[in-house]
Each structure stands twice: as structure tokens, then as C-alpha cells.
Design a protein around this motif. Structure first.
Motif, mmCIF file in Angstrom:
data_model
loop_
_atom_site.group_PDB
_atom_site.id
_atom_site.type_symbol
_atom_site.label_atom_id
_atom_site.label_comp_id
_atom_site.label_asym_id
_atom_site.label_seq_id
_atom_site.Cartn_x
_atom_site.Cartn_y
_atom_site.Cartn_z
ATOM 1 N N TRP A 23 46.855 45.787 55.094
ATOM 2 C CA TRP A 23 47.752 46.319 54.074
ATOM 3 C C TRP A 23 47.257 47.694 53.631
ATOM 4 O O TRP A 23 46.096 47.865 53.234
ATOM 5 N N TRP A 24 48.142 48.689 53.665
ATOM 6 C CA TRP A 24 47.811 50.049 53.235
ATOM 7 C C TRP A 24 47.653 50.119 51.723
ATOM 8 O O TRP A 24 48.419 49.521 50.977
ATOM 9 N N ALA A 25 46.649 50.900 51.260
ATOM 10 C CA ALA A 25 46.558 51.233 49.847
ATOM 11 C C ALA A 25 47.748 52.113 49.471
ATOM 12 O O ALA A 25 48.289 52.834 50.315
ATOM 13 N N PRO A 26 48.201 52.082 48.212
ATOM 14 C CA PRO A 26 49.379 52.869 47.823
ATOM 15 C C PRO A 26 49.260 54.354 48.131
ATOM 16 O O PRO A 26 50.256 54.997 48.466
ATOM 17 N N ASP A 27 48.040 54.922 48.039
ATOM 18 C CA ASP A 27 47.882 56.350 48.305
ATOM 19 C C ASP A 27 47.481 56.646 49.744
ATOM 20 O O ASP A 27 47.240 57.810 50.109
ATOM 21 N N GLY A 28 47.386 55.620 50.590
ATOM 22 C CA GLY A 28 47.059 55.820 51.995
ATOM 23 C C GLY A 28 45.611 56.139 52.276
ATOM 24 O O GLY A 28 45.258 56.478 53.412
ATOM 25 N N LEU B 131 43.327 32.091 52.668
ATOM 26 C CA LEU B 131 43.850 33.367 52.172
ATOM 27 C C LEU B 131 45.370 33.326 52.313
ATOM 28 O O LEU B 131 45.910 33.439 53.410
ATOM 29 N N ALA B 132 46.056 33.148 51.181
ATOM 30 C CA ALA B 132 47.508 32.951 51.219
ATOM 31 C C ALA B 132 48.265 34.266 51.228
ATOM 32 O O ALA B 132 49.207 34.448 51.999
ATOM 33 N N THR B 133 47.903 35.195 50.337
ATOM 34 C CA THR B 133 48.554 36.505 50.280
ATOM 35 C C THR B 133 47.486 37.559 50.024
ATOM 36 O O THR B 133 46.392 37.254 49.535
ATOM 37 N N ALA B 134 47.791 38.812 50.328
ATOM 38 C CA ALA B 134 46.880 39.915 50.049
ATOM 39 C C ALA B 134 47.686 41.197 49.942
ATOM 40 O O ALA B 134 48.811 41.296 50.438
ATOM 41 N N GLY B 135 47.103 42.186 49.286
ATOM 42 C CA GLY B 135 47.774 43.467 49.134
ATOM 43 C C GLY B 135 47.102 44.301 48.062
ATOM 44 O O GLY B 135 45.913 44.155 47.780
ATOM 45 N N TRP B 136 47.893 45.175 47.446
ATOM 46 C CA TRP B 136 47.388 46.113 46.454
ATOM 47 C C TRP B 136 48.288 46.104 45.220
ATOM 48 O O TRP B 136 49.486 45.838 45.323
ATOM 49 N N LYS B 137 47.715 46.431 44.090
ATOM 50 C CA LYS B 137 48.452 46.646 42.854
ATOM 51 C C LYS B 137 48.168 48.062 42.379
ATOM 52 O O LYS B 137 47.020 48.428 42.136
ATOM 53 N N ALA B 138 49.232 48.865 42.301
ATOM 54 C CA ALA B 138 49.076 50.238 41.831
ATOM 55 C C ALA B 138 48.652 50.242 40.372
ATOM 56 O O ALA B 138 49.058 49.380 39.586
ATOM 57 N N GLY B 139 47.845 51.216 40.018
ATOM 58 C CA GLY B 139 47.375 51.327 38.647
ATOM 59 C C GLY B 139 47.675 52.693 38.072
ATOM 60 O O GLY B 139 48.295 53.547 38.723
ATOM 61 N N PRO B 140 47.247 52.953 36.846
ATOM 62 C CA PRO B 140 47.498 54.249 36.209
ATOM 63 C C PRO B 140 46.720 55.365 36.899
ATOM 64 O O PRO B 140 45.617 55.155 37.411
ATOM 65 N N GLU B 141 47.333 56.551 36.940
ATOM 66 C CA GLU B 141 46.698 57.751 37.488
ATOM 67 C C GLU B 141 46.207 57.542 38.916
ATOM 68 O O GLU B 141 45.134 58.017 39.308
ATOM 69 N N GLY B 142 46.978 56.800 39.697
ATOM 70 C CA GLY B 142 46.681 56.637 41.113
ATOM 71 C C GLY B 142 45.679 55.562 41.450
ATOM 72 O O GLY B 142 45.476 55.253 42.627
ATOM 73 N N ALA B 143 44.997 54.996 40.452
ATOM 74 C CA ALA B 143 44.038 53.934 40.736
ATOM 75 C C ALA B 143 44.775 52.689 41.217
ATOM 76 O O ALA B 143 45.888 52.407 40.787
ATOM 77 N N ALA C 100 36.214 49.592 45.423
ATOM 78 C CA ALA C 100 34.977 50.336 45.637
ATOM 79 C C ALA C 100 33.765 49.427 45.749
ATOM 80 O O ALA C 100 32.790 49.757 46.422
ATOM 81 N N THR C 101 33.828 48.261 45.107
ATOM 82 C CA THR C 101 32.681 47.349 45.099
ATOM 83 C C THR C 101 32.968 46.007 45.743
ATOM 84 O O THR C 101 32.035 45.298 46.148
ATOM 85 N N GLY C 102 34.235 45.634 45.803
ATOM 86 C CA GLY C 102 34.606 44.330 46.331
ATOM 87 C C GLY C 102 34.491 43.208 45.326
ATOM 88 O O GLY C 102 34.860 42.068 45.619
#
Length: 725
Positions: A191-196, A266-278, A301-303
Motif C-alpha cells: 500500500w502506497w503512503a498518501p505522499d508517495g 492480518l485482515a486489512t492494512a493501509g494508511w491514514k492521512a494526518g495533518p500537514e502531510g503526516a 518511522a519507528t514501527g
């Protein structure tokens, strides 16, 4: 042309139906997949212009030299899990701005511009074979799997390199493991991070999983196909998650940590966009007994992660489609039961936004702070609609779809849809199926000033119309348990004292519903009816559409309640319709329906007089972990449950005609099920028929095989039940 041949060559009238929609941010353009006609298996990529209603092909696989006979093994396995029988372009992804799309053909990577008048698709020099390519949101890079390694290449064709490669035998990166794809609905492994900037990827180690062999005796010169199959009670693969730098600035993976001993699935995985690009890594993990499902959020960054929400159930927690998701304001969209009790509700944060009594089927999309979900109204399991809800409750209810002359109104029929992920445009694509018209209608709808979707265009379906008489079907709820039923009669039947033999055609098990207010649900049944049967379909306990208690009634016993409800439905139908001849009752089905058909003649020969069992599960010890253990536990902990549900011990009871049909290359319900049942029947001296299908997997796709299967089944049933031509 005969119906069996037509149904086979049109792949059950699915060829030519538009599917796999993506909507541009302004809602003005829609990408989709469709063949050029109702028998064209070379699926093309199209773009629809909502302003003028025009459609154009942007990628034609024939012009690109597609070869569906030469697919990578990983792609064949992925399509088998998806039950994808089409060819050509079967999947694609687009970037956030809808400027380009990427797809794979015969293990090659292609990219195409989506703008008006864009250039022809171009092949990128990726490392072959290419599997499951996905473009990042910014349209700069494409990640894909090749040879078990996860790779990335620039959209300009430069910089092809490895992100992660197998570090041991039986290890892959970026692919879904067998049980995730077959049973959890997770077909992706990265899964791609929102900012690639990064890719979240699954590392799968199948070393602990038992090695099985799928053989084809018709080709003795070929080595048997080896596969890792996690049968009930045996070891699953080891699945881990890691964050990988997309630009190579950090060559070391950041491992995402959670208690994998306690929550191995592992049922689902992905990313959640946060404020200011985080952005945060998000995933759900499930316990082996499936009674606990936890949503985690982790720092890429740390897992290191933390639990966000945990769902528990004393029987099992159902994995619901479309969740977790998030609104634009960052609130969690979830489907769950309040304190593990009652029916499932759609939640935004801690607030339920779906009304009580509605049967929630899944979240379709989240647009801003609005949630589009699929549901059935209270006491209406045969109708499936799209419902729209907002956090503040300002709008909550079914999406009103133009009826197009539907006699039952706009809410009748089954709907599916996709809402644009942008606040602008506010475009909604809805596919509408009903008993009032043939095929599928695809509507492109827009929000008006009143907030009601009213403006619309259509994306044409090119599917063929079945060469059948008008459907003759009646639906009702049977008996004290109010079992959903449908009776399909021959178009020519006028009564006159003639009694019709009954053919029951159930699936009867979890995750599949047969009684729906759509014509497509009854096409095969109508053809069987034309051969001289009254076809009865019943969705008993264990099937979806009614409620959690109904679904969980099969816990620790996949046989008793399921069979009881088929008998109850038949008794109710015989009481309602005096022309049914219950001295001649046949039953046929596929997969779980095949199990149920064999179960019926073995344990209730007083009711069922002949059966055709296609790809039947015979011994649940031979079926996979995630599915089987959800209902029966493990064989080590619940041996009695497996004995109750197995059919091998019933072999000596067979006194009715039984035909078993099974693909020799089936890697889902392996041929060993039918082989062992046949051996047990032979040992007991019981006559039976076995039809092995060389080179066929779980679902036959060859048109000639599919056509002849229908003809052979109906001939067997007619002979067994003494049905006149």
C-alpha cells in the motif's frame, strides 16, 4: 442458441457489463473496465465523460499484444482467489488527479494518459513478470511484484529497482497469502503512503505451511503443481508488515510490531492521512479463534503501534468490507456491534449512523464526512441498497435511484456503487439490478442543490440478454423461522392437475445469498424449470441478509441447521403449492452448495431422492484454517464438531443417486474431497457417479465444459427423478 451455450460463452452474462469504476476529482470523468460486446473476453479500459455522455477506449489489450494464456503463476493465483474469469485488462489503478492509469498485461507493465486526446498506452521497461502494479497518488512511481520481490519504477520508465526481495525460500513480498485472499477479502500485499514517500508491504513466509500437490492425471508428463495449503488445525504462514522507503533513501525496512502470537491474521492494512502531510500506518489483526479483532495505528518511522479499537464476540467477529475508513475530519468509520451484542451498525467515531434494524453489509466509500454503505431494510433481505449517512445525522437513508419503470419502486433490487473521494463534483456511480429488467443498469448521478441525487447519465452495458422465457418466480418467507425462499416455475406450466418434480438449488452457507430481487439470481433456475422442474431456492441459517444470530446458528455444526432449513422450506412450499410432487425431489449445488446436496441425500433420503454435488467439501479437515476454524474451531479442540459436519462416515447410508463433479486442478476445495468420498462409497458398496474435470479449477471457465456440465446435470436429474422430456 441454447441457453447453456449462451451462458457459458458470456461467462454468466457478465461480459460486457461495466465494472471497476474510478472517478476524477471533479466528477466529470469515470474510468471503467468493459469488453466491446457481450462475448468479448479482451476487457478494455474506458473513460466516460459525464458532461456529454460519451465513452472512449483508452487501452485495448488486443492492440497491445495481450496473451492470457501466458500469465505469471502469481497472477493466475490472484485471479483464482478473485474468481476472475475475464481476460485482457482485469485490474488497473489511477493517480489522485486522474491523469494516468497503470495495468499489467501478460506480465508486462503499461501506463496510459487519461486526459482527453491522450497518447496511446506505453509499455514501461519493468522487470517481468509484472504482478499487481499500483501507481502512487502523485502519479510519479509505480510499485509492483516480480518474482516474489517488491519493486518500484518511475512513471517515466526510469529507475526500476528492488524495494524488498525474498531473504529465504518460500518468502514473498507484496502479495496476499492464500487465506487472506480466499477468506478475508484482502487481495493486496502492499500500500502506497498518501505522499508517495513510502510503501507499506507484507512479507509472507510460507515455510510453516504444509505442502500439498494439485495433480492432473490427464497430463502424466507434467510435474504436479506444489502449493502451500493451510488446512484446518495446521500452521498458517507467518505474515509481517514493514515500511519501505520508496526513493531508496533508507534501505532498511521499518518493521511494524504487534502481538502476532495473539493476533496472527492480518485482515486489512493501509494508511491514514494526518495533518500537514503526516500519515500513520493502520491495520487490523485478528486472533486465530477469530473472536477478537483489533485496529492498530503505528508510527511509520519507528514501527511502534497502539490499539485504537477492539471488537470482541463470543462466537466470531465478522470481517466487514470497507472498514476501517476515515472521514475528512479524521473520525474513524467502523462497523461493529455495541458491546459485542445486537446487530451490526455503521459508526462514525462512537456514534452509530445507520438506523436500528437495518442489515449492514459493508461500507462502500467515504466522501468528506459522508458515508456511503450497503444495507438491506428491516425484514427485506432480498433487497440491497446504497445508504448515505452523515456524522451529524443531517442526511441518513437509502440513495434514491430512478426507478426506470420498476414495478416495485426505486428501493427494489440489488444496488452497488462507488462515491467519489472528493468534495467537488459529488458524483455517484450506482449499478442497479432488479427483477423488473434484465442485466445491469449503471447510473452516473450528481447531487443537486436539494442534496438529492437526481441528475444522471448512463454507462451502457453491452452484455447479451439471456435467451429465456420471462422469469416466473415467486418469493416468500417460509415457516416459523421465516426462511427466505423463491420458487421458479416453467413458463409453460398451467397446472391442469400436473404435478411438478422439485429441484432444490441452494448455496445454503456463509457469505452467499441466493434469494435476491434480481433477474440474474434466477437465470439458471429458470432454465432448469423449463426442463420440467419446479426449482426451489432457500437461504437458511448461516447465510447473510438476516442478522448475526442467523449467521452464527451454524457454529460448531455446519450440517444440522443448514439441512433442517432446506427441509423446512420444502415442507412449507409443498403446503403453499399443491402441485409440487414431493415424491420426486432433487437437489444440486456447487462448493458449499455441493456439500449441502451430498449431505441431503445421505442424511435425509426420505426427503431427497437425487443429488448433484459440484466441488463439494466432504471432510472439513481438508479445508482452510480461516474459514473452517471460524465455524468449527480446530480439529484438535473440537473433534466432535468435525465429525458432525463430515460426510465420510455417512457413505454407507447412501441409497439415492449421487453425482459428484470436481475439477482436478481445484486448489480451493481440492479433488481429495471427492476422491475420498468416492473411496468410502466404494468400500461400502454404494453406487455413485463421479465426473472429474481435467485442468479445471474451482469454477469451470471453459465455455464448452460449462455448457456440457449443465446438460449432463439435467440429464442425470431427469433420469433419477423420472422426469419426462
Amino acid at each position: 442458441m441454447s441457453f447453456p451455450r449462451q451462458q457459458a460463452r458470456t461467462q454468466r452474462f457478465t461480459i460486457g457489463v461495466p465494472r471497476s469504476f474510478e472517478i476524477s476529482p471533479d466528477g466529470r470523468r469515470i474510468a471503467f473496465l468493459r469488453g466491446r460486446d457481450g462475448v468479448d473476453t479482451a476487457t478494455c479500459l474506458w473513460v466516460y465523460d459525464a458532461d456529454d455522455g460519451t465513452e472512449r477506449v483508452v487501452a485495448d489489450p488486443r492492440a497491445l499484444g495481450a496473451d492470457d494464456e501466458n500469465l505469471p503463476p502469481e497472477e493466475r493465483a490472484r485471479r483464482e482467489r478473485l474468481r476472475e474469469s475475464g481476460g485482457g485488462i482485469v485490474a488497473y489503478t489511477v493517480d489522485r488527479d486522474f491523469t494516468r492509469a497503470v495495468f499489467a498485461l501478460s506480465g508486462r507493465l503499461f501506463c496510459v494518459d487519461l486526459a482527453d486526446g491522450g497518447a496511446d498506452p506505453r509499455e514501461l521497461p519493468a522487470t517481468a513478470p509484472v504482478v499487481d502494479p499500483r501507481i502512487d497518488a502523485g502519479g510519479r512511481r509505480i510499485a509492483y511484484v516480480s518474482g516474489g520481490a517488491l519493486r518500484v519504477i518511475g512513471a517515466d520508465g526510469r529507475g526500476d529497482r528492488v524495494l524488498a526481495s525474498p531473504d529465504a525460500e518460500n518468502v514473498t513480498w507484496g502479495l496476499a497469502d492464500f487465506v487472506a485472499a480466499e477468506e478475508m477479502g484482502r487481495y493486496r500485499g502492499f500500500w502506497w503512503a498518501p505522499d508517495g514517500s513510502a510503501v507499506l508491504a507484507a512479507r509472507v513466509d510460507e515455510s510453516p505451511v504444509a505442502r500439498w500437490y494439485v495433480d492432473d492425471p490427464a497430463a502424466p508428463e507434467q510435474e504436479p503443481t506444489a502449493m502451500r495449503y493451510p488446512a484446518a488445525g495446521t500452521d498458517n504462514p507467518e505474515v509481517r508488515l514493514a515500511v519501505l522507503s520508496a526513493d531508496g533513501s533508507d534501505p532498511d525496512p521499518v518493521w511494524v510490531e504487534w502481538d502476532r502470537e495473539e493476533l496472527p491474521y492480518l485482515a486489512t492494512a493501509g494508511w491514514k492521512a494526518g495533518p500537514e502531510g503526516a500519515a500513520s500506518v493502520v491495520f487490523t489483526a485478528q486472533s486465530r479463534d477469530q473472536r477478537t479483532l483489533t485496529l492498530f495505528k503505528a508510527d511509520p518511522a519507528t514501527g511502534r503501534g497502539e490499539a485504537v479499537r477492539t471488537e470482541r464476540d463470543g462466537v466470531w467477529v465478522e470481517l466487514m468490507p470497507g472498514v476501517p475508513s476515515w472521514t475528512a475530519s479524521g473520525e474513524l468509520v467502523w462497523i461493529g456491534r455495541e458491546n459485542g451484542a445486537g446487530e451490526r451498525r455503521v459508526y462514525v467515531g462512537d456514534t452509530p449512523v445507520s438506523p436500528p434494524g437495518v442489515y449492514v453489509r459493508g461500507v462502500v466509500d467515504v466522501d468528506g464526512d459522508r458515508v456511503l454503505y450497503s444495507a438491506s431494510p428491516e425484514d427485506g433481505p432480498a433487497d440491497v441498497s446504497l445508504w448515505l449517512a452523515t456524522r451529524d445525522g443531517e442526511r441518513s437513508g437509502p440513495v434514491e435511484v430512478p426507478g426506470h419503470g420498476c414495478s416495485k419502486g426505486t428501493d427494489s433490487g440489488a444496488h452497488s456503487g462507488l462515491r467519489s473521494g472528493r468534495l467537488r463534483g459529488d458524483t455517484l456511480v450506482v449499478q442497479h439490478r432488479s427483477t423488473d429488467f434484465p442485466g445491469v443498469r449503471t447510473l452516473v448521478m450528481r447531487d443537486g442543490e436539494s442534496g438529492v441525487h437526481s441528475e444522471y447519465g448512463t454507462i451502457e452495458s453491452l452484455a447479451e440478454s439471456p435467451d429465456l422465457p420471462e422469469l416466473r418466480v415467486e418469493t416468500w418467507r417460509a415457516g416459523e423461522r421465516r426462511i427466505p425462499c423463491a420458487l421458479v416455475l416453467p413458463s409453460w406450466y398451467r397446472g391442469d392437475g400436473q404435478r411438478l418434480p422439485v429441484l432444490m438449488a441452494p448455496y445454503g452457507g456463509p457469505h452467499a445469498q441466493r434469494v435476491l430481487n434480481t433477474r440474474g439470481a434466477f437465470l439458471s433456475a429458470q432454465w432448469y424449470a423449463e426442463q420440467g422442474f419446479a426449482v426451489l431456492i432457500a437461504d437458511g441459517r448461516g447465510t447473510p441478509g438476516i442478522g448475526v444470530e442467523w449467521e452464527q446458528a451454524v457454529h460448531l455444526d455446519l450440517a444440522t441447521a443448514v439441512l433442517e432449513d432446506q427441509v423446512a422450506a420444502l415442507e412449507d412450499a409443498a403446503h403453499r403449492f399443491g402441485f409440487l410432487d414431493t415424491s420426486r425431489v432433487g437437489i444440486h449445488g456447487w462448493s458449499f452448495g455441493g456439500y449441502l446436496a451430498a449431505l441431503a441425500v445421505l442424511r435425509r433420503p426420505d426427503v431427497f431422492h437425487a443429488a448433484v454435488a459440484g466441488a463439494p467439501v466432504i471432510d472439513w479437515r481438508l479445508y482452510d484454517t480461516h474459514y473452517t476454524e471460524r465455524y468449527l474451531g480446530t480439529p484438535q479442540e473440537q473433534p466432535e464438531a468435525y465429525e458432525r459436519s463430515s460426510l465420510l462416515a455417512d457413505a454407507a447410508k447412501l441409497e439415492r443417486p449421487l453425482m459428484m463433479i470436481h475439477g482436478l486442478s481445484d486448489d480451493n476445495v481440492v479433488f481429495a474431497h471427492t476422491q475420498r468420498m468416492s473411496s468410502a462409497l466404494l468400500a461400502a458398496g454404494r453406487r455413485h457417479t463421479v465426473l472429474p474435470l481435467s485442468g479445471v479449477t474451482h469454477s469451470p471457465s471453459d465455455p464448452t465444459v460449462s455448457e456440457n456440465l449443465l446438460l449432463l446435470q439435467v440429464e442425470f436429474l431427469k433420469n433419477s427423478l423420472r422426469v419426462e422430456a
